[in-house]
Write an enzyme that holds these catalytic residues in place. Structure first.
Site, PDB file in Angstrom:
ATOM      1  N   LYS A  22       0.738  -1.297   0.085  1.00  0.00           N
ATOM      2  CA  LYS A  22       0.101   0.026  -0.035  1.00  0.00           C
ATOM      3  C   LYS A  22       0.795   1.332   0.010  1.00  0.00           C
ATOM      4  CE  LYS A  22      -1.841   1.569   4.166  1.00  0.00           C
ATOM      5  NZ  LYS A  22      -1.401   2.980   4.500  1.00  0.00           N
ATOM      6  N   CYS A 123      -4.700  12.618  12.505  1.00  0.00           N
ATOM      7  CA  CYS A 123      -5.382  11.369  12.599  1.00  0.00           C
ATOM      8  C   CYS A 123      -5.172  10.730  14.130  1.00  0.00           C
ATOM      9  CB  CYS A 123      -4.936  10.527  11.575  1.00  0.00           C
ATOM     10  SG  CYS A 123      -3.318   9.676  11.786  1.00  0.00           S
ATOM     11  N   ARG A 128       0.420  14.644  12.999  1.00  0.00           N
ATOM     12  CA  ARG A 128       0.879  14.198  11.443  1.00  0.00           C
ATOM     13  C   ARG A 128       0.970  15.560  10.849  1.00  0.00           C
ATOM     14  NH1 ARG A 128      -1.094   9.003  10.114  1.00  0.00           N
ATOM     15  NH2 ARG A 128       0.528   9.004   8.613  1.00  0.00           N
ATOM     16  N   LEU A 132       7.578  19.381   7.122  1.00  0.00           N
ATOM     17  CA  LEU A 132       8.976  19.285   6.297  1.00  0.00           C
ATOM     18  C   LEU A 132       8.743  19.141   4.744  1.00  0.00           C
ATOM     19  CD1 LEU A 132      10.043  16.515   8.755  1.00  0.00           C
ATOM     20  CD2 LEU A 132      10.596  18.968   8.755  1.00  0.00           C
ATOM     21  N   ASP A 314       4.763   0.546  11.958  1.00  0.00           N
ATOM     22  CA  ASP A 314       3.427  -0.115  11.516  1.00  0.00           C
ATOM     23  C   ASP A 314       3.405  -1.327  11.609  1.00  0.00           C
ATOM     24  OD1 ASP A 314       3.521   1.635   8.422  1.00  0.00           O
ATOM     25  OD2 ASP A 314       3.084   2.582  10.138  1.00  0.00           O
ATOM     26  N   ARG A 406      -8.532  -0.343   4.895  1.00  0.00           N
ATOM     27  CA  ARG A 406      -7.759   0.310   4.231  1.00  0.00           C
ATOM     28  C   ARG A 406      -6.417  -0.058   3.925  1.00  0.00           C
ATOM     29  NH1 ARG A 406      -7.088   5.874   7.413  1.00  0.00           N
ATOM     30  NH2 ARG A 406      -5.676   6.118   5.587  1.00  0.00           N
TER      31      ARG A 406
HETATM   32  C1  EPZ Z   1       4.226   7.057   6.428  1.00  0.00           C
HETATM   33  O1  EPZ Z   1       3.489   8.057   6.861  1.00  0.00           O
HETATM   34  C2  EPZ Z   1       3.414   5.834   6.135  1.00  0.00           C
HETATM   35  N1  EPZ Z   1       2.190   6.180   5.262  1.00  0.00           N
HETATM   36  C3  EPZ Z   1       2.863   5.344   7.580  1.00  0.00           C
HETATM   37  O2  EPZ Z   1       2.219   4.108   7.330  1.00  0.00           O
HETATM   38  C4  EPZ Z   1       4.181   5.085   8.433  1.00  0.00           C
HETATM   39  O3  EPZ Z   1       3.690   4.863   9.728  1.00  0.00           O
HETATM   40  C5  EPZ Z   1       5.113   6.292   8.587  1.00  0.00           C
HETATM   41  O4  EPZ Z   1       5.385   6.732   7.249  1.00  0.00           O
HETATM   42  C6  EPZ Z   1       6.406   5.870   9.121  1.00  0.00           C
HETATM   43  O5  EPZ Z   1       6.973   4.823   8.642  1.00  0.00           O
HETATM   44  C7  EPZ Z   1       2.205   6.044   4.190  1.00  0.00           C
HETATM   45  O6  EPZ Z   1       3.505   5.648   3.519  1.00  0.00           O
HETATM   46  C8  EPZ Z   1       0.998   6.403   3.059  1.00  0.00           C
HETATM   47  P1  EPZ Z   1       6.417  10.224   8.266  1.00  0.00           P
HETATM   48  P2  EPZ Z   1       4.293   9.506   6.862  1.00  0.00           P
HETATM   49  O7  EPZ Z   1       6.337  11.701   7.396  1.00  0.00           O
HETATM   50  O8  EPZ Z   1       4.904   9.928   5.627  1.00  0.00           O
HETATM   51  C9  EPZ Z   1       6.571  13.684  11.591  1.00  0.00           C
HETATM   52  C10 EPZ Z   1       0.365   2.841   7.760  1.00  0.00           C
HETATM   53  O9  EPZ Z   1      -0.347   2.233   8.628  1.00  0.00           O
HETATM   54  N2  EPZ Z   1       6.488  14.728  10.518  1.00  0.00           N
HETATM   55  O10 EPZ Z   1       7.605   9.439   8.008  1.00  0.00           O
HETATM   56  O11 EPZ Z   1       2.990  10.515   6.992  1.00  0.00           O
HETATM   57  C11 EPZ Z   1       5.232  12.799  11.666  1.00  0.00           C
HETATM   58  O12 EPZ Z   1       4.257  13.462  12.568  1.00  0.00           O
HETATM   59  C12 EPZ Z   1       0.785   4.582   8.092  1.00  0.00           C
HETATM   60  O13 EPZ Z   1       0.215   2.346   6.728  1.00  0.00           O
HETATM   61  C13 EPZ Z   1       6.467  15.911  10.658  1.00  0.00           C
HETATM   62  O14 EPZ Z   1       6.822  16.452  12.016  1.00  0.00           O
HETATM   63  O15 EPZ Z   1       5.111   9.610   8.070  1.00  0.00           O
HETATM   64  C14 EPZ Z   1       5.830  11.574  12.399  1.00  0.00           C
HETATM   65  O16 EPZ Z   1       5.858  11.655  14.019  1.00  0.00           O
HETATM   66  C15 EPZ Z   1       0.526   4.807   9.274  1.00  0.00           C
HETATM   67  N3  EPZ Z   1       6.324  16.780   9.774  1.00  0.00           N
HETATM   68  C16 EPZ Z   1       7.285  11.454  11.816  1.00  0.00           C
HETATM   69  O17 EPZ Z   1       7.403  12.625  11.434  1.00  0.00           O
HETATM   70  C17 EPZ Z   1       6.479  16.466   8.593  1.00  0.00           C
HETATM   71  O18 EPZ Z   1       6.281  17.112   7.805  1.00  0.00           O
HETATM   72  C18 EPZ Z   1       7.268  10.447  10.963  1.00  0.00           C
HETATM   73  O19 EPZ Z   1       6.171  10.781   9.905  1.00  0.00           O
HETATM   74  C19 EPZ Z   1       6.328  15.059   8.488  1.00  0.00           C
HETATM   75  C20 EPZ Z   1       6.226  14.142   9.268  1.00  0.00           C
END
Ligand code: EPZ
Length: 429
Positions: A22, A123, A128, A132, A314, A406
């Site tokens: 996914k 969420c 989230r 960045l 995850d 999902r």
């Molecule tokens: C991706 O989400 C995945 N989703 C998530 O999977 C996964 O848990 C996550 O990466 C971490 O591996 C998809 O790929 C569609 P991040 P993403 O940006 O990209 C903070 C699932 O169950 N952050 O790596 O949103 C954020 O709040 C889902 O399949 C900022 O602060 O995750 C988090 O604490 C859930 N500012 C950390 O970084 C930003 O601009 C990691 O988030 C972006 C992120």
């Protein structure tokens, strides 16, 4: 809303075909916006999140042809053509359904010079933010305002410019958005402290097939040389490592013996290392991997979630379910998201002994779990309740399983085929 009824205590035995990932499919679908030629993605999983993003792309004007019934075990084939884009706006009512919709921001801005994308909002697992993503695009010359809950982005007249972008923390989505934007920028972009997930490499491989010049993907430093135009490509989506890890734990928690077809051990090395400490044997087979207990019981082990190649966040909820009936105790620490322990009260209702202290949960193993009606709250918490239900004595009913749909393709079919006593209860309401 549908429910899942599970009667536990039956070891899972047989084979499960792993679907396409996914979290690889979503950015790959967004990448179609970077070219007017057709992108063909194969091994596409049949999931609600995929449909949600397809609907968003369609309202931009992307032509989408979905082949394959989605009922057979091999993935589907989707052809995406962004030749005639009619809108560069991603509306709130679509983006709020799935945060990954923000991945259209980079491609729209890079190809069309503008984009208006709803802020995804938080969420269940945390606020989230997307700061960045925004800061990276600003470093590439974009002017970005936040107006009425929307990210309103405009590229400079000559288009986005290559830049060096240093991430203060690892972000999968920001790495993907900026890698796609950089592929059409003028000049060289370097992403420092980039995410290293297999899904990032999969996206890079597809972009390279489209004519992009990218190196360093899979490491924490990715270099992209922008191109004026990208062309079409055909790409096979990698298998889902989180689905793989989930079914590994399903075999372990039920004392079963599963072969996972199409699974890649390299994508879950950290999980295999942790589970070997829990006395779960994972061995490679010509078709994927085989999972079973080493000595008839599970041993409690500590785990801390980290960006790839560390233990994936995850799989944290699924690991916690597995530790509930382990011998000894397990300290589980969540370092990525602020609120990813919502499965704890539900597991406790099934008899688990879990104490949460901030970002850590101490799980003390109990001899058995007892089936109960439980509530799904987010995608991965939901599946941890399914795992607990498979092992528990008696009947478990998991409510609100739209969360499950999902991210897991036909989970009740795949598990029932291996001996689970599970059925989906269609709710009229
Ligand atoms: C991706 O989400 C995945 N989703 C998530 O999977 C996964 O848990 C996550 O990466 C971490 O591996 C998809 O790929 C569609 P991040 P993403 O940006 O990209 C903070 C699932 O169950 N952050 O790596 O949103 C954020 O709040 C889902 O399949 C900022 O602060 O995750 C988090 O604490 C859930 N500012 C950390 O970084 C930003 O601009 C990691 O988030 C972006 C992120």
């Amino acid at each position: 809303m549908d429910k899942l009824r599970i009667r536990g205590g039956r070891p899972l035995r047989g084979q499960i075909a792993i679907s396409g990932a996914k979290n690889a499919a979503l950015p790959l679908m967004a990448a179609c916006l970077l070219t007017e030629e057709t992108i063909t993605l194969r091994n596409l999983p049949h999931l609600a999140d995929i449909t949600t993003l397809a609907n968003l792309l369609a309202q931009h004007g992307v032509d989408i042809h979905l082949n394959g019934k989605g009922t057979s075990y091999e993935g589907r084939v989707v052809e995406l053509s962004a030749k005639r884009i009619v809108s560069t706006m991603a509306p709130y009512d679509l983006v709020r359904k799935m945060r990954a919709s923000v991945l259209v921001l980079g491609p729209l801005l890079a190809r069309f010079g503008e984009a208006k994308v709803s802020l995804p909002g938080g969420c269940a697992i945390g606020p989230r933010p997307v700061d960045l993503h925004i800061k990276g695009l600003q470093a590439m010359g974009a002017r970005i305002d936040i107006e009425g809950g929307y990210i309103v982005a405009k590229a400079p007249d000559g288009g986005l410019k290559g830049a060096e972008i240093v991430f203060p923390q690892v972000s999968v989505g920001a790495t993907e958005n900026l890698m796609m934007a950089a592929a059409l920028a003028d000049g060289v972009t370097t992403l420092v402290n980039a995410a290293r997930e297999p899904e990032i490499s999969d996206l890079a491989h597809c972009l390279i097939a489209m004519g992009a010049e990218i190196e360093g993907h899979g490491t924490d430093r990715i270099r992209i040389v922008g191109r004026k135009v990208l062309h079409g490509a055909v790409h096979d989506i990698i298998p889902d490592r989180i689905e793989t890890g989930t079914f590994v734990m399903a075999a372990a928690i039920t004392g079963g013996d599963l072969e996972l077809i199409g699974a890649r051990l390299d994508d879950i090395r950290s999980v295999a290392t942790v589970l070997s400490g829990a006395e779960v044997a994972i061995t490679e087979t010509p078709r994927g991997m085989r999972v079973r207990r080493l000595n008839g019981h599970i041993v409690g082990v500590d785990v801390m979630t980290e960006p790839f190649p560390g233990f994936p966040t995850d799989l944290q909820a699924q690991m916690m379910a597995l530790m509930c009936t382990a011998q000894g105790a397990a300290m589980i620490t969540e370092t990525i998201f602020e609120n990813r322990f919502m499965h704890v009260p539900e597991l406790s209702r099934m008899g688990a002994n879990i104490t949460v202290h901030g970002a850590s949960a101490l799980v003390r193993g109990v001899p058995k779990l007892t089936g109960a009606p439980v509530m799904a709250t987010d995608l991965r918490a939901s599946v941890s309740l399914v795992l607990a239900g498979l092992a528990a004595e008696g009947e478990t009913v998991v409510n609100r399983i739209y969360h499950l749909d999902r991210g897991y393709e036909r989970i009740e079919e795949k598990l029932s085929a291996c001996g689970a006593d599970m059925e989906r209860l269609k709710e009229t309401d």
